[in-house]
Enzyme design. Sequence first.
Site, short mmCIF file in Angstrom:
data_model
loop_
_atom_site.label_atom_id
_atom_site.label_comp_id
_atom_site.label_asym_id
_atom_site.label_seq_id
_atom_site.Cartn_x
_atom_site.Cartn_y
_atom_site.Cartn_z
N GLU A 34 1.04 -1.33 -0.28
CA GLU A 34 -0.14 -0.08 0.18
C GLU A 34 1.04 1.48 0.24
O GLU A 34 1.70 1.79 0.81
CB GLU A 34 -0.87 0.13 1.28
CG GLU A 34 -1.80 1.41 1.61
CD GLU A 34 -2.86 1.80 0.03
OE1 GLU A 34 -2.62 3.19 0.19
OE2 GLU A 34 -3.39 0.98 0.08
N GLN A 35 0.65 2.27 -0.85
CA GLN A 35 1.55 3.59 -1.06
C GLN A 35 1.24 4.00 0.89
O GLN A 35 2.04 5.04 0.47
CB GLN A 35 0.95 4.48 -2.61
CG GLN A 35 -0.16 4.25 -2.47
CD GLN A 35 -0.38 5.59 -3.50
OE1 GLN A 35 0.65 5.37 -4.22
NE2 GLN A 35 -1.37 5.82 -3.81
N ARG A 108 -17.41 3.80 6.02
CA ARG A 108 -16.29 3.30 5.37
C ARG A 108 -14.90 3.05 6.25
O ARG A 108 -14.65 1.97 6.14
CB ARG A 108 -15.63 4.40 4.60
CG ARG A 108 -15.45 3.71 3.27
CD ARG A 108 -14.95 4.91 2.58
NE ARG A 108 -14.12 3.85 1.39
CZ ARG A 108 -15.24 3.92 -0.32
NH1 ARG A 108 -16.18 3.95 -0.22
NH2 ARG A 108 -14.65 2.83 -1.04
N TYR A 213 -28.04 9.01 5.40
CA TYR A 213 -28.25 7.72 6.38
C TYR A 213 -27.66 7.58 7.51
O TYR A 213 -26.81 8.59 7.39
CB TYR A 213 -28.46 6.22 5.57
CG TYR A 213 -27.49 6.08 4.55
CD1 TYR A 213 -26.26 5.92 5.31
CD2 TYR A 213 -26.48 5.91 3.32
CE1 TYR A 213 -24.96 5.46 4.51
CE2 TYR A 213 -25.70 6.11 3.18
CZ TYR A 213 -24.60 5.86 3.41
OH TYR A 213 -23.52 5.04 2.56
N ASP A 292 -12.11 -1.42 -8.68
CA ASP A 292 -11.64 0.14 -9.22
C ASP A 292 -10.81 0.39 -10.55
O ASP A 292 -10.88 0.90 -11.44
CB ASP A 292 -12.03 0.91 -8.52
CG ASP A 292 -13.29 1.37 -7.65
OD1 ASP A 292 -14.22 0.91 -7.99
OD2 ASP A 292 -13.41 2.12 -7.40
#
Length: 376
Positions: A34-35, A108, A213, A292
Amino acid sequence: MARPLSIAIVGAGMGGLAAAAAFRRVGIDVTVYEQAAQFARLGAGIQIGCNAMQVLRGLGLEQRLRGQSFYPRSWNNRDWRTGEIKFDMIFGESAEQKYGAPYLLAHRGDLHAALASAVPDECVKLSHRLAGLDETGDGVRLTFANGVTATADAVIGADGVHSIVRDILFGATPVSFTGRIAYRTTYPASLLGGEKIDDCTKWWGEDRHIVIYYVKPDRSEIYLVTSQPEPEFRIESWSAKGDVRELRKAFEGFDRQVEQVLAACPDVHKWAIVDRESLAHWSDRNVTLLGDACHPMTPYMAQGAAMAIEDAAVLSRCLDGVKRDGVANAFRRFEATRKERTELVQQTSRANKWLSGKTNADWVYGYDAWNVPLAA
């Protein structure tokens, strides 16, 4: 005893961590690169569809997520001005019974932390920005900007819409700006001063919308996200701030509930919504893309992370028991199994009509990535 297959995953987002956890279930030796120097808890909500929860259950994360997330009665869709119900997509117990898993609304950061908990710390290497990939006689060699090199039997590019792995495989191409922007934020529900909001509502305007929400089981935190035209804005950063006064002005005249939520909103982030066309192919020999990186989604179906999480489960099944010389065929089967579905979700999301009227959602929420037939 035969050496286990080794896979390097580039990107420790939702898809990369889900893939790492799924691969470990079938005995694959995984390292995630991971960067970023550390994981940041972004102020954003996420809808975890029943289809994603099927995968997360298999990764042992269901109870943790149930305890941290909101369990909505429905995803309601209302007219921006009159409040008239356009379509009320019922979730709760009836949908859980129908689709085999719950529909949850989460922060998230909570979903990302849950996925990170399923991958041992020693398997995740932070501050590793990919600089190059080379196929060698020993496997695929990864070179990082910090000078580190590593070799693995295969590489998964789970590094998002701006994927470096994608650029290396197929050449760099710019993203398409949609001409639309989104404001988003989470904030304590106590700022509403005792006012209540619906569990989850998308308010449909003529050229814009807002989704609101809860993200906590005790209704203590709410999330809002918008989409509206602003063609000249081209900043994509998740940390770029927006002007909450401009946000309020953009939704003047919307239902009283929307105006209350925006009046209480302390600050917001703002980013440009981008898109990409789907790729003709996702892999080259022992390197493939996931999530993605190969099928980025506009946010209008709340299925972008779910598609990456589904990818992880299906790809783990394709790689189960495979040796290095079988990886390229496993990647071909993965793409053949997943491409039609992800392209359909891409196209449906892009149209931004999902749940705006009576909708048969079974094909989305009823998908079980652990059991869907694999391509030959």
